[in-house]
Scaffold this motif. Structure first.
Motif, PDB file in Angstrom:
ATOM      1  N   ALA A 151      37.799  31.416  44.999  1.00 43.50           N
ATOM      2  CA  ALA A 151      38.061  31.801  44.037  1.00 43.50           C
ATOM      3  C   ALA A 151      36.826  32.830  43.559  1.00 43.50           C
ATOM      4  O   ALA A 151      36.874  33.271  42.561  1.00 43.50           O
ATOM      5  N   LEU A 152      35.912  33.400  44.322  1.00 47.07           N
ATOM      6  CA  LEU A 152      34.959  34.271  43.816  1.00 47.07           C
ATOM      7  C   LEU A 152      35.697  35.635  44.095  1.00 47.07           C
ATOM      8  O   LEU A 152      35.703  36.269  43.086  1.00 47.07           O
ATOM      9  N   GLU A 153      36.997  35.606  44.887  1.00 45.55           N
ATOM     10  CA  GLU A 153      37.619  37.185  45.353  1.00 45.55           C
ATOM     11  C   GLU A 153      37.980  36.701  43.895  1.00 45.55           C
ATOM     12  O   GLU A 153      38.615  38.317  42.645  1.00 45.55           O
ATOM     13  N   LEU A 154      38.771  35.805  43.388  1.00 48.52           N
ATOM     14  CA  LEU A 154      39.522  35.612  42.643  1.00 48.52           C
ATOM     15  C   LEU A 154      38.706  36.584  41.265  1.00 48.52           C
ATOM     16  O   LEU A 154      39.795  36.951  39.869  1.00 48.52           O
ATOM     17  N   VAL A 155      38.046  35.510  40.761  1.00 49.80           N
ATOM     18  CA  VAL A 155      36.865  36.472  39.663  1.00 49.80           C
ATOM     19  C   VAL A 155      36.267  37.948  39.314  1.00 49.80           C
ATOM     20  O   VAL A 155      36.722  38.324  38.452  1.00 49.80           O
ATOM     21  N   HIS A 156      36.127  37.718  40.849  1.00 47.68           N
ATOM     22  CA  HIS A 156      36.242  39.179  40.886  1.00 47.68           C
ATOM     23  C   HIS A 156      37.100  40.482  40.352  1.00 47.68           C
ATOM     24  O   HIS A 156      36.929  41.763  39.926  1.00 47.68           O
ATOM     25  N   HIS A 157      38.235  40.154  41.399  1.00 43.95           N
ATOM     26  CA  HIS A 157      39.346  41.308  41.181  1.00 43.95           C
ATOM     27  C   HIS A 157      40.059  41.223  39.573  1.00 43.95           C
ATOM     28  O   HIS A 157      40.049  41.782  38.884  1.00 43.95           O
ATOM     29  N   LEU A 158      39.478  40.018  38.868  1.00 45.34           N
ATOM     30  CA  LEU A 158      39.100  39.446  37.454  1.00 45.34           C
ATOM     31  C   LEU A 158      39.278  40.550  36.577  1.00 45.34           C
ATOM     32  O   LEU A 158      39.154  40.562  35.617  1.00 45.34           O
ATOM     33  N   ALA A 159      38.226  40.559  36.915  1.00 42.00           N
ATOM     34  CA  ALA A 159      36.502  40.507  36.269  1.00 42.00           C
ATOM     35  C   ALA A 159      36.647  42.289  35.946  1.00 42.00           C
ATOM     36  O   ALA A 159      35.856  43.094  35.393  1.00 42.00           O
ATOM     37  N   THR A 160      37.402  43.227  37.017  1.00 37.96           N
ATOM     38  CA  THR A 160      36.569  44.552  38.260  1.00 37.96           C
ATOM     39  C   THR A 160      38.357  45.048  37.803  1.00 37.96           C
ATOM     40  O   THR A 160      37.913  46.491  37.515  1.00 37.96           O
ATOM     41  N   ASP A 161      39.358  44.640  37.689  1.00 38.88           N
ATOM     42  CA  ASP A 161      40.346  45.509  38.290  1.00 38.88           C
ATOM     43  C   ASP A 161      41.258  45.363  37.128  1.00 38.88           C
ATOM     44  O   ASP A 161      41.090  44.533  35.967  1.00 38.88           O
ATOM     45  N   ASN A 162      41.763  47.486  37.055  1.00 37.05           N
ATOM     46  CA  ASN A 162      42.125  47.841  35.315  1.00 37.05           C
ATOM     47  C   ASN A 162      43.976  47.900  35.635  1.00 37.05           C
ATOM     48  O   ASN A 162      44.761  48.644  35.263  1.00 37.05           O
ATOM     49  N   SER A 163      44.587  47.261  37.034  1.00 37.45           N
ATOM     50  CA  SER A 163      45.618  47.877  36.689  1.00 37.45           C
ATOM     51  C   SER A 163      46.708  47.498  35.893  1.00 37.45           C
ATOM     52  O   SER A 163      45.945  46.143  35.698  1.00 37.45           O
ATOM     53  N   SER A 164      48.118  47.958  35.608  1.00 32.38           N
ATOM     54  CA  SER A 164      48.753  47.019  34.958  1.00 32.38           C
ATOM     55  C   SER A 164      49.461  45.494  34.776  1.00 32.38           C
ATOM     56  O   SER A 164      49.304  44.603  34.000  1.00 32.38           O
ATOM     57  N   ALA A 165      49.126  45.080  36.202  1.00 29.67           N
ATOM     58  CA  ALA A 165      49.095  43.680  36.729  1.00 29.67           C
ATOM     59  C   ALA A 165      47.595  43.096  35.781  1.00 29.67           C
ATOM     60  O   ALA A 165      48.479  41.402  35.663  1.00 29.67           O
ATOM     61  N   THR A 166      46.829  43.845  36.124  1.00 29.26           N
ATOM     62  CA  THR A 166      45.922  42.009  35.536  1.00 29.26           C
ATOM     63  C   THR A 166      46.204  42.137  33.935  1.00 29.26           C
ATOM     64  O   THR A 166      45.212  41.600  33.846  1.00 29.26           O
ATOM     65  N   LYS A 167      46.268  43.466  33.908  1.00 31.58           N
ATOM     66  CA  LYS A 167      46.078  43.932  32.291  1.00 31.58           C
ATOM     67  C   LYS A 167      47.065  43.074  30.996  1.00 31.58           C
ATOM     68  O   LYS A 167      46.742  42.113  30.859  1.00 31.58           O
ATOM     69  N   ASN A 168      48.157  42.706  31.978  1.00 34.00           N
ATOM     70  CA  ASN A 168      49.155  41.460  31.433  1.00 34.00           C
ATOM     71  C   ASN A 168      49.032  40.553  32.018  1.00 34.00           C
ATOM     72  O   ASN A 168      49.533  39.526  31.137  1.00 34.00           O
ATOM     73  N   ILE A 169      47.677  40.250  32.227  1.00 35.69           N
ATOM     74  CA  ILE A 169      47.367  38.694  33.201  1.00 35.69           C
ATOM     75  C   ILE A 169      46.622  38.658  32.108  1.00 35.69           C
ATOM     76  O   ILE A 169      46.736  37.586  31.337  1.00 35.69           O
ATOM     77  N   LEU A 170      46.085  39.428  32.083  1.00 41.58           N
ATOM     78  CA  LEU A 170      44.531  38.851  31.148  1.00 41.58           C
ATOM     79  C   LEU A 170      45.099  39.200  28.964  1.00 41.58           C
ATOM     80  O   LEU A 170      44.287  38.309  28.720  1.00 41.58           O
ATOM     81  N   ASP A 171      45.884  39.799  29.043  1.00 44.75           N
ATOM     82  CA  ASP A 171      46.704  40.332  27.522  1.00 44.75           C
ATOM     83  C   ASP A 171      47.023  38.619  27.426  1.00 44.75           C
ATOM     84  O   ASP A 171      47.480  38.372  25.984  1.00 44.75           O
ATOM     85  N   ASN A 172      47.589  37.762  28.615  1.00 46.21           N
ATOM     86  CA  ASN A 172      48.809  36.994  27.745  1.00 46.21           C
ATOM     87  C   ASN A 172      48.426  35.608  28.565  1.00 46.21           C
ATOM     88  O   ASN A 172      48.818  34.443  27.896  1.00 46.21           O
ATOM     89  N   VAL A 173      47.456  35.498  29.387  1.00 45.27           N
ATOM     90  CA  VAL A 173      47.081  34.142  29.830  1.00 45.27           C
ATOM     91  C   VAL A 173      45.257  34.263  29.450  1.00 45.27           C
ATOM     92  O   VAL A 173      44.576  34.914  29.601  1.00 45.27           O
ATOM     93  N   VAL A 174      45.449  32.942  29.193  1.00 44.22           N
ATOM     94  CA  VAL A 174      43.902  32.475  29.275  1.00 44.22           C
ATOM     95  C   VAL A 174      43.740  31.660  30.770  1.00 44.22           C
ATOM     96  O   VAL A 174      44.279  30.414  30.588  1.00 44.22           O
ATOM     97  N   LEU A 175      42.883  32.227  31.477  1.00 40.18           N
ATOM     98  CA  LEU A 175      42.707  31.056  32.677  1.00 40.18           C
ATOM     99  C   LEU A 175      41.782  30.117  32.398  1.00 40.18           C
ATOM    100  O   LEU A 175      39.870  30.723  32.519  1.00 40.18           O
ATOM    101  N   LEU A 176      41.288  28.776  33.263  1.00 36.06           N
ATOM    102  CA  LEU A 176      40.261  27.789  32.741  1.00 36.06           C
ATOM    103  C   LEU A 176      40.268  27.904  34.869  1.00 36.06           C
ATOM    104  O   LEU A 176      41.638  26.949  35.484  1.00 36.06           O
ATOM    105  N   LEU A 177      39.788  28.182  35.302  1.00 35.78           N
ATOM    106  CA  LEU A 177      39.094  28.405  36.912  1.00 35.78           C
ATOM    107  C   LEU A 177      37.947  26.877  36.568  1.00 35.78           C
ATOM    108  O   LEU A 177      37.466  27.389  36.420  1.00 35.78           O
ATOM    109  N   VAL A 178      38.530  26.154  37.965  1.00 36.77           N
ATOM    110  CA  VAL A 178      37.465  25.193  37.404  1.00 36.77           C
ATOM    111  C   VAL A 178      37.139  25.474  39.919  1.00 36.77           C
ATOM    112  O   VAL A 178      38.171  25.110  40.825  1.00 36.77           O
TER     113      VAL A 178
END
Length: 887
Positions: A151-178
């Motif tokens: 989960a730590l790596e996942l959060v870092h990836h989503l917080a810092t990566d600007n690839s088109s794949a990550t942008k697509n995730i961020l634009d279309n998804v609300v992720l709730l991570l426990v």
């Protein structure tokens, strides 16, 4: 030509803009990465490093650090755990989404019809602008620790990566991570591993429950909601966010496939909408495809885990019209690598294809695992795992790939998911008007214990079910239900859940061929909560037309004290009365059982009695004492018992945890006793009752004795402890054995009882979890508070026969199975073997007592109907056997 010349500057401009756009993200990546520390920088090592684990407090600090520096991440605390640690959830999405999070939350509520049926305009807005809300829960079983590290790596990836794949995730998804559903266990497991790593005890199993009360059952609590963590999750998913996709990440054994992904295997549950099963497959297979593309081996689906039961966290979402996914990744030795011998693969001609190279090197003192046995390529397992070295880093990689694949596919299919989940919800409500069951009624005036009806309704409301109270009488199907009865209309979005939770379960048998025995179920086959609570539940085929008022708060059953006099008499109708009894005992009252199921209270004032009666819904009658010269009827004294609860060091002590939790909730004082306490003796001086939770007798006696076990946790109670238990009973103590622990008393003490279950093979008798009918003897003080005909939970535990020839001892059957129709809900093979057999037996050892609970009365804190059997055994432990009550 003219057109081409005119178009050329536009092309050049487009190329320039594209170049600038490509340059800009790279600048943002550098800036964001500079502000957001990597897990390795913050924790001090890379996630998945051999023999290294991030502890929960550092994980929480890291998540807060990311949230403070990234506009894509928020952290919120859901509440404090059983041991007062923070249980957190992260909300991750595009910055613009997080700025307007309440709006998107309202759109998700609209998807689940929480404010009525949306208008066409609102529906279309939802499809165009709504986000796909995905919940990911990690490591509810704390020894399955990899997902929390990932989960730590996942959060870092989503917080810092600007690839088109990550942008697509961020634009279309609300992720709730426990990151962990079980922080208490995460801390315990991390500290245990760090204590032992690099020592001869590195492979020593953890001797404690890795949840303070429920251990491995932490994901079996999503309809009872006994634990704080379960309650927080219910609030998040069925009152706050309503995610349409839920992934629960687990680990499995180390010797087979590397990861299980959806879909699960048959049978299915007919209360689940087929679209949910289809999306389980689509999203699960997207995870599998990503893993295969990454060159990973050992991906399997359609295996082990079934589509039927209300079990794993995310699977409880199925009946809430939520896509619920499970992944199970092969385990390491917590954070230490494991090595598995290589299997031999044969090609299509049968020639052995032996692995090349020298093979993996041994890891510390751990012997390599035997080679995998399932090595046949097939549709659900195209590239089997053949053995080798397996590490925590491998687990993190598999989890990371499969998680990002889920998010990418969900982002790509956002609108399709919203449209189809909307349709499932609409159909669910419409079917409430046309299906056979139109409403469920819990009668207000026909309950053995109205307080248990209130508890049942509270459980339903926690799960988001709409419950109503009838303002007037209900006339339906030639039956009249009193005003105040509770109604669950099927015209609601969570109707499937209410129906499945309350109706009788019928498990569909799966056979490999017509002539072979049915495949045994993976887990329990019954959970009918009305039965387990002893509550009368009715299913109506016609709608309720009486005016209804929706309940918004839990129900409280009012109690009162009437009459005048220094003596009080109250009915003992169910387990809540035990709390009142314990409160009164602590107030130095004198109590006694009086048949049938009444308790007489002396020695306290009305000022003490009235608040207890009001709090616990007791109808108490205050009476004058018996006139002088008039003999009092025979009564059985109730005294505060001194309880010893055995806690073994085998780690397989989940039943102890549940028993401990039940005792605490019903305000029994107890002392935890371990093997050394048993061996030390003097038990009768300390205790009136000793409880042995469900455990194999050999484990109780011998425990774990390998050299790799830490010395302080080796062994069991031994012969000395057994002798001291016998002495405890001979000195007047009460030994209470639950489930398999009953065999210890049967084998080692001279009692006229035998366990018939032990002589039956699995193909003759098997029940992994079934609700059964039981008949209780109302003339026994131990039966106070229990209905004569009620329900119990049975899962391969003992059932008994009484022997002749022990004239000095007096066995009494407290509860037995009926002669026919034993199964009330679920599946059981070999029902006839149990017909008429005792389920609970009390043996008067003169002066002590042994109480054998073949049928565990406190199973997972669900079986409220049989709780009083255990409570009464404890109350009676501080007194001699006493008289049998008469009606």
């Amino acid at each position: 030509m003219t057109v081409r010349r005119a178009f050329r500057p536009l092309v050049c401009l487009a190329v320039l803009l594209l170049a600038l756009s490509l340059l800009r993200p790279s600048v943002e990546v550098v800036a964001t990465a500079a502000g957001v520390p990597s897990p390795e920088q913050f924790i001090g090592f890379a996630m998945g490093t051999d023999n290294k684990l991030a502890r929960w407090d550092k994980i929480v600090d890291y998540m807060k650090a990311v949230a403070s520096t990234s506009d894509r991440v928020r952290v919120r605390e859901l509440g404090k755990t059983s041991q007062n640690n923070p249980l957190i959830a992260l909300e991750i999405s595009a910055p613009e989404t997080l700025k307007n999070l309440d709006r998107y939350k309202q759109l998700e509520r609209r998807l689940y019809f929480q404010n009525g049926t949306p208008s066409a305009r609102d529906r279309d807005e939802l499809f165009r602008q709504g986000k796909a809300v995905v919940l990911i829960t990690c490591s509810t079983h704390a020894i399955e620790i990899g997902a929390t590290q990932m989960a730590l790596e996942l959060v870092h990836h989503l917080a810092t990566d600007n690839s088109s794949a990550t942008k697509n995730i961020l634009d279309n998804v609300v992720l709730l991570l426990v990151p962990s559903v079980n922080p208490d266990g995460q801390i315990l497991v991390t500290d245990w591993f760090n204590r032992n790593v690099g020592t001869p005890y590195e492979s020593s199993p953890i001797p404690y429950l890795y949840h303070p009360y429920v251990g491995h059952d932490s994901n079996r609590d999503m309809y009872m909601f006994t634990q704080k963590e379960s309650q927080y999750m219910a609030q998040l998913v069925w009152h706050d966010w309503f995610p349409s996709v839920w992934l629960d990440q687990h680990q499995m054994s180390a010797n087979g496939p590397r990861i299980f992904v959806m879909p699960a295997t048959d049978p299915i549950n007919l209360n689940v909408h087929p679209v949910i099963y289809r999306w389980n497959t689509i999203l699960g297979q997207s995870q599998a495809a990503a893993l295969e593309t990454a060159g990973k081996d050992g991906i399997i689906y359609n295996s082990t885990y079934t589509n039927f039961w209300e079990g794993a966290l995310a699977w409880s979402g199925w009946w809430h019209n939520q896509i619920g996914l499970l992944t199970e990744v092969a385990s390491a030795r917590i954070a230490a690598p494991v090595v598995q011998q290589m299997a031999v693969r044969r090609d299509l001609s049968g020639v052995e294809q032996r692995p090349t190279g020298d093979g993996p090197e041994p890891i510390l003192s751990a012997a390599p695992l035997p080679p995998p046995t399932d090595t046949t390529p097939r549709t659900e397992y195209p590239r089997p795992w053949m053995g080798g070295k397996w590490t925590l880093r491998d687990i993190v990689d598999y989890e990371m790939i499969s998680t990002l694949a889920l998010l990418e596919t969900t982002a790509d299919r956002r609108e399709a998911i919203l449209r189809q989940i909307y349709e499932v919800n609409r159909q669910t409500i419409d079917e409430g008007r046309t299906a056979s069951v139109k409403a469920i009624v819990i009668p207000a005036d026909r309950q053995h214990d109205p307080r248990e009806a209130a508890h049942l309704i509270e459980k339903l409301m926690i799960a988001g079910v709409e419950v109503y109270r009838a303002d007037g009488t209900i006339d339906a199907e030639d039956t009249q239900f009193a005003a105040g009865s509770y109604v669950i209309p099927m015209t609601q979005v969570f109707a499937r859940y209410a129906k499945d939770l309350l109706e009788k379960q019928t498990y569909p048998e799966i056979r490999k061929s017509p002539d072979t025995p049915a495949d045994p179920p993976y887990d329990v086959t019954a959970w009918s909560l009305g039965m387990q609570f002893g509550v009368d539940v009715r299913f109506l085929t016609t709608p309720v037309t009486t005016k209804l008022t929706r309940l918004t708060q839990p129900i409280h059953i009012d109690g009162r004290v009437s009459g005048n006099g220094p003596r009080f008499v109250m009915n003992y109708d169910g387990p809540d009365t035990a709390i009142a009894i314990n409160r009164l005992l602590k107030a130095n009252a004198k109590l006694a059982y009086e048949a049938p199921s009444r308790v007489v209270v002396d020695g306290v004032s009305r000022d003490v009695m009235e608040p207890i009666a009001k709090e616990f819904g007791l109808d108490v009658v205050s009476t004058p004492p018996a006139p002088a010269g008039i003999a009092e009827p025979e009564r059985q004294a109730i005294r505060a018992p001194r309880i010893g609860l055995y806690y073994p060091w085998t780690g397989d002590n989940t039943d102890e945890g549940w028993t401990r939790w039940v005792l605490e909730q019903y305000e029994f004082n107890y002392t935890t006793i371990h093997n050394a306490d048993m061996r030390a003796g003097n038990l009768r001086r300390q205790f009136d009752a000793i409880i042995l939770p469900d455990q194999n007798p050999r484990e109780i006696l011998d425990g774990l004795s390998l050299n790799t076990i830490r010395p302080e946790f080796r062994g069991g109670i031994g012969d000395a402890g057994l002798e001291n238990l016998g002495r405890f009973v001979s000195q007047g103590g009460t030994l209470i054995t639950l489930g398999a622990a009953s065999d210890l008393a049967i084998d080692r003490f001279p009692i006229p009882v035998r366990n018939l279950k032990r002589s039956l093979r699995r193909e003759q008798h098997f029940a992994p979890g079934t609700i059964v009918h039981i008949q209780v003897d109302p003339t026994q003080a131990m039966s106070a508070g229990v209905a004569r005909d009620t329900y119990g939970f049975y899962n391969n535990s003992p059932f008994f026969t009484l022997l002749e020839g022990f004239n000095a001892l007096r066995p009494t059957v407290i509860a037995r199975f009926p002669n026919q129709d034993i199964v009330a809900s679920g599946w059981l093979r070999g029902e006839d073997a149990m017909a008429g057999r005792p389920a609970v037996v009390s043996v008067d050892m003169k002066p002590g007592r042994v109480v054998l609970f073949g049928l565990r009365p406190q199973h997972r804190a669900q079986t409220h109907a049989t709780f009083p059997l255990l409570f009464n055994a404890l109350f009676l432990a501080s007194d001699a056997a006493g008289p049998i009550l008469t009606q």
